[in-house]
Every structure is written in C-alpha cells, then in structure tokens.
Scaffold this motif. Structure first.
Motif: not given
Length: 458
Positions: A142-163
C-alpha cells in the motif's frame, strides 16, 4: 544528469497546468476512491492479526497453552511475513497493485478463517506462519501504491487515513471480537473458533471488491479527467526524476545492502517491538489488573481494550497532517516513539487500573502517530524497484519485532509473574528507536532541510 534535469523541467511545466483548487479536487477524488477500500482492508488485516489476543482468554485453556506458548504463536506470524515480504512487493511492482492486493486479502481471509480449526499447539503455530505468508506485502504494498498516486506532500496525510483502518480495528474490532466470544459455544462449536471463521470471511470479500475498485496507476483511472490524469502522472514522474538527480539510482541488490535502509529497518524493528507487545498482550494486561472479585467478560475486556485506540485516532491524523504541512519528517517520527516509551513505562510504575489505562492510552497515541512520517523517509532517496524493495525490507525486518516482542513478553511474564520488567524493556527499545531516528541524518550526512517537502497549503 543534464538529460534528467531537462526531463524534470519539462515535466514540471506540465505539472503546473492545474490550478491549486483543481489539484486539491483531484487529490480528494483519488483519496475518496482508493483510501476507504484500503483502510477497510487494513481494518480486517489488523483485526485478524491481533484477534488472537482476545481469543487467548478462552483458547489458551482450550489448547493448554502457557503464556510463553501463546506469545510464540502470536509472534510466529511475522516469520512467514519476513521471509516473503520482499518477493511479494517486487511481484506487486511487476503485476500491479490491483491483482496483488486482491490476492493478498483473499488468501489472508481463507487462512484466518482456517485458524478456527486448529487442534493443538503445533497446528496453531503452522497456521500463524501461513497467515504471515499470506499477508506478506500488504502494508508495504500500500505504501508503494501511494507513491504512484499521491505527490509526496500529500502522502503522510493519506497514509494516516489508511492506518486509521488499523486503529479502528482496535476501537470497533476489539469489542466486536469480545462480543463474538461472549457465548461459550455456537451450536457446539467453541466461540473462539467461530470468531476466527466469522472474522476471516470479510477479508475474502474485500479482496474480490479490490479487483473492481482499484486501478494500478492514474493513467488507468477513467474516473479522472485527462487533465487530472496527466497532472498526477507528471507530478509523480517529476518527483522521481528529482530523487534520481540527487541520489544516483540504485537497483534491487544494492537497495538490499543500503545502510540507510538497514538502519531504517532497525528503527522500525524497535517501534514494532513496542506496538505488537501492546497489541497482543493488552487484553491479558487488562484482565491482570482486575481487583477483588470483579470479573470481566470478553466483551467488557474488548471494550476496555478499545479505549487506547479510540484516544489515538485524532492525534495520529493531526500529527501526520502537521508533518505534511511543515514538510518535516525526522522529529515527527522520533517524538511519537518517545511518547510511546513514556506511556508504557508509567504503566509499569503504577498499580491503579485507571492510571495504567491512561498511560497505555499515551503509549498507543505515540505508537500510532509514528508510521505516517516515518514511511515518508525512504522516498527521499529511492524510487521504482529499489523503493519497492526498501519498503518491503524495512517492513519485513522491522516486523520481526512483532515476533520477538510477544515471545519475550510472554517468557518474562511467566518468569517474573507480572508485566513490569517486560514493560521497561519495551520502553527502552522505543527510546532506542527515537535516538536512531534523530541521528539518521547525521550518520549519513543528510541535510534534514533537504528532506523537507513542499508544504501542503491549508
């Protein structure tokens, strides 16, 4: 190098085709499409990983398990997990996330349900190892998947919603598991066995849904406009080009031996040591601090177990959002580890149930707030197959803490009669994680400011 810079400049020009509002709207569309199903998958993934902790209230007696044997069974999941994590993530990189994440959830659900049919210590050990093999690759995938969909400045927030899906499994899943365990039997079938079966089936269903909902990358998303797809693909390609311009691209084998990756793996090992010790033993700790003749049933234990995870929901999201807004990662990853250590050590120093529970809330808030900023660090120097390998290696070696922690916890509990010594050891390991995180930039001569990302506008 000149070609890379020129390519980056060309892509960057395309990136700015959308206005700020259009970019935010695009990110919202992607988040609403992808994050809920992945968070829901993580809900059942986390639930079926740790529901053995509540099952232990009945299962240990039914199978004749000691606390040490239970701790070993809980931790064996991470053996199969560690062995197959890197191959799994590389296969996802080759075949695509849609098929691979679906495969993981389907096989995971089948094995989780089959755990209800174990007949002794040995068969339980086998099923826990197989559960780890089935799950291998999900979290780093999922972490790898997010790198293909979200620019870096959004990934922390999106990852927290996943977690958040994993956190909700502690809030909703623990009482649900406790409720399923309340009857002694279901039509002559022991309730802890029925619980494993009933909680395994939804994972299979989610895996099938993933085949229809997920797409491998923005170019495949028909629910985005052409301009939105081009912006996402361009923004992410530009970031990858910038990483390769600053850090020479490394391949599979070099990423396995990269000292930065190995140090991050050690940090994650320490963090998972604390996280899974609490995850697997929290219900047993709650039972241990009952006073007098009061006896809690499994549902009540599940409700109390949910309190620390409920307390952690908003702080974890706020902390990830703060990390994205400031662009800072190192201290945002280190401070939660310190908080986790403080909480677990206070719980070992007090004998009042309310104070113990309050300190465990502090510990869970810290541990649940750490992952989102921590997992943004490798992307600052790795891309492509090397990133896929690094995410998997960090997660697999780190999650060996999930094997060591419950095993050590169980042995020390049996040897000392209480949770004081294992709690202090856990606190010390978490402090080590914080120290290693802070010195990481110094050891590898990385400018922390260079690791900052573009800040997310409010």
């Amino acid at each position: 190098m000149t070609e890379i810079r020129n390519s980056t400049a060309g892509i960057a020009a395309a990136v700015h085709e959308l206005t700020s509002e259009e970019k935010r709207r695009t990110i919202r569309k992607v988040a609403l499409r992808l994050v809920p199903i992945l968070a829901f998958a993580y809900f059942f993934n986390s639930l079926e990983k740790t529901n053995i902790s509540l099952a232990a209230l009945q299962m240990n007696k039914s199978l004749g398990l000691t606390t040490a044997a239970f701790g070993l069974a809980a931790g064996l999941l991470f053996v199969g997990y560690a062995v197959f994590e890197v191959p799994s993530n590389l296969l996802q990189y080759r075949v695509g996330a849609r098929k691979w994440i679906a495969r993981i959830m389907i096989t995971w659900g089948i094995v989780a349900a089959a755990t209800g049919f174990v007949n002794g210590e040995a068969s339980l050990y086998v099923m826990r190892i197989l559960l780890g093999v089935a799950e291998a690759g999900f979290y780093p995938g999922v972490i790898l998947y997010f790198t293909l969909w979200f620019p870096r400045q959004y990934r922390g927030t999106m990852f927290s919603l996943f977690v958040l899906g994993g956190t909700l499994s502690g809030i909703i899943g623990s009482p649900l598991t406790g409720l399923l365990l309340t009857p002694k039997t279901y039509f002559g079938f022991e309730s802890w066995r029925a619980m494993f079966v009933l909680e395994g089936i939804p994972a299979v269903v989610i895996g099938i849904v993933c085949l229809f909902v997920l797409r491998d990358r923005p170019a495949d998303a028909k629910w985005l406009t052409t301009r939105e797809r081009n912006w996402l693909e361009g923004a992410i390609a530009a970031e990858e080009a910038q990483v390769q311009a600053k850090h020479s691209a490394i391949g599979f084998w070099r990423s396995l031996a990269d000292l930065r990756v190995l140090m991050l793996s050690l940090i994650y090992f320490c963090l998972k040591f604390g996280q899974y010790a609490i995850g697997f033993f929290l219900p047993l700790m709650i039972v241990a601090f009952q006073k007098g003749g009061t006896k809690l049933d499994p549902f009540q234990v599940g409700l109390i177990s949910a309190i620390p995870y409920l307390a952690a929901v908003l702080p974890a999201i706020w902390w990830a959002r703060r990390s994205d807004k400031t662009g800072e990662r190192i201290w945002h990853a280190a401070i939660p580890a310190i908080l986790g250590a403080v909480g677990i050590c206070i719980s070992a120093l007090t004998h009042e149930p309310v104070l113990i529970l309050a300190s465990l809330c502090i510990a869970v808030i810290g541990l649940n707030s750490q992952s989102a900023p921590f997992y943004q660090i490798p992307g600052h120097f790795l891309t492509g197959a090397a990133a896929a390998t690094a995410f998997a290696l960090i997660n697999s070696l780190g999650n060996l803490g999930g094997f060591v922690a419950p095993t050590v916890f169980g042995v020390l509990k049996d040897a000392t009669g209480d949770y004081t010594l294992p709690s202090f050891i856990m606190g010390g390991v978490l402090i080590l994680a914080a120290v290693l995180t802070v010195i990481l930039p110094k050891v590898f001569k990385i400018d922390p400011k260079a690791m900052n990302v573009e800040k997310v506008s409010a």
